[in-house]
Design a protein around this motif. Structure first.
Motif, short mmCIF file in Angstrom:
data_model
loop_
_atom_site.label_atom_id
_atom_site.label_comp_id
_atom_site.label_asym_id
_atom_site.label_seq_id
_atom_site.Cartn_x
_atom_site.Cartn_y
_atom_site.Cartn_z
N ASP A 1 -28.92 -50.02 -22.62
CA ASP A 1 -27.94 -51.28 -22.39
C ASP A 1 -27.55 -51.53 -23.75
O ASP A 1 -25.78 -51.92 -23.60
N ALA A 2 -28.02 -51.43 -24.81
CA ALA A 2 -27.21 -51.59 -26.13
C ALA A 2 -26.12 -50.47 -26.23
O ALA A 2 -25.22 -50.77 -26.88
N ARG B 1 -35.25 -57.26 -27.99
CA ARG B 1 -35.10 -55.71 -28.36
C ARG B 1 -33.61 -55.30 -28.41
O ARG B 1 -32.95 -54.64 -29.02
N LEU B 2 -32.71 -56.02 -27.29
CA LEU B 2 -31.17 -55.87 -27.09
C LEU B 2 -30.52 -56.24 -28.45
O LEU B 2 -29.83 -55.67 -28.97
N ALA B 3 -31.04 -57.36 -28.82
CA ALA B 3 -30.24 -57.96 -29.84
C ALA B 3 -30.53 -56.93 -31.18
O ALA B 3 -29.54 -57.10 -31.97
N ARG C 1 -26.83 -45.61 -33.56
CA ARG C 1 -26.53 -45.84 -32.13
C ARG C 1 -27.37 -44.76 -31.20
O ARG C 1 -27.55 -45.16 -30.15
N ALA C 2 -27.57 -43.55 -31.62
CA ALA C 2 -28.32 -42.64 -31.02
C ALA C 2 -29.96 -43.31 -30.67
O ALA C 2 -30.50 -42.92 -29.55
N ALA C 3 -30.24 -44.29 -31.55
CA ALA C 3 -31.69 -44.56 -31.27
C ALA C 3 -31.64 -45.66 -30.06
O ALA C 3 -32.63 -46.53 -29.84
N ALA C 4 -30.49 -46.28 -29.98
CA ALA C 4 -30.11 -47.60 -29.37
C ALA C 4 -30.41 -47.19 -27.77
O ALA C 4 -30.44 -45.79 -27.28
N VAL D 1 -20.07 -60.79 -24.43
CA VAL D 1 -21.06 -61.81 -23.86
C VAL D 1 -21.62 -60.97 -22.70
O VAL D 1 -21.33 -60.33 -21.96
N VAL D 2 -23.07 -60.90 -22.95
CA VAL D 2 -23.89 -60.25 -21.97
C VAL D 2 -24.90 -61.11 -21.23
O VAL D 2 -25.64 -62.01 -22.03
N LEU D 3 -24.67 -61.28 -20.04
CA LEU D 3 -25.39 -62.38 -19.36
C LEU D 3 -26.66 -61.42 -18.44
O LEU D 3 -26.35 -60.53 -17.71
#
Length: 199
Positions: free
Chosen positions: A33-34, A57-59, A27-30, A117-119
């Motif tokens: 947005d993520a 990238r986000l996925a 998670r630290a590397a996310a 859900v991310v729009l």
């Protein structure tokens, strides 16, 4: 024979060693947005839908930082293919990341399915309505920079056990879980749980 005090010392030392040997948190590397999505999770598991965007990238970041199943839907066929290549390179395509082509006006998921859900992009009223159709009650939607929590519809009741409650009674006050009334005669051998055999 090991004494209790020595045994406790060995157990504590093992726990400390195991914690020290764990890899750094993904998670630290996310990205931000993520990270925002991951921080809002009540559980690291569930279904996350990403509608619109520019790259995968986000996925991939969400997937590496959780146990989510991530569904991505984009309208541009070239972006879909590019996202599939990125997910495949990460070893996630059609495993825990699914990328499909489709417009934002119709998300290819069932009602009340996604936990988040991310729009991405502008949130037109029709698109926002479609996003809220897909997200489950108490689930979250990130729409136009806002976080929206879907309310529980009136008449929907929580099922805490297989038979509705701890009393093992299949009767519920839920007005949403209903099937067609029918009479069915059952002959041996029977292969279904008791509520399906009961009129």
């Amino acid at each position: 024979m090991i004494g209790k005090a020595k045994f406790r010392t060995i157990v504590v030392a093992g726990i400390v060693c195991a914690a020290a040997c764990l890899p750094p948190s993904l998670r630290a590397a996310a990205g931000p947005d993520a990270q925002e999505v991951l921080d809002s999770l009540e559980s690291p598991k569930g279904v996350c839908a990403i509608v619109g965007g520019e790259d995968a990238r986000l996925a991939v970041e969400l997937e590496k930082g959780s146990e989510l199943v991530v569904y991505v839907q984009w309208e541009d066929a070239e972006k879909v293919e590019a996202a599939r290549r990125v997910a495949e390179a990460a070893g996630l395509l059609n495993n825990r990341v699914y990328v499909e082509k489709g417009g934002r006006d119709r998300v290819h998921l069932a009602d009340n399915l996604a936990d988040i859900v991310v729009l991405r992009g502008e949130a037109a009223s029709g698109v926002e309505k479609e996003v809220m159709r897909v997200v489950r009650p108490r689930g979250k939607a990130y729409v136009g920079g806002r976080t929206v929590v879907k309310p529980v519809p009136e008449g929907m009741v929580d099922w805490t056990h297989v038979y509705h409650g701890p009393d093992n009674n299949p009767q519920s006050r839920d007005r949403y879980v209903r099937g067609e009334f029918r009479t069915q005669f059952i002959a041996e051998p029977t292969f279904s749980p008791m509520p399906e055999q009961t009129v």
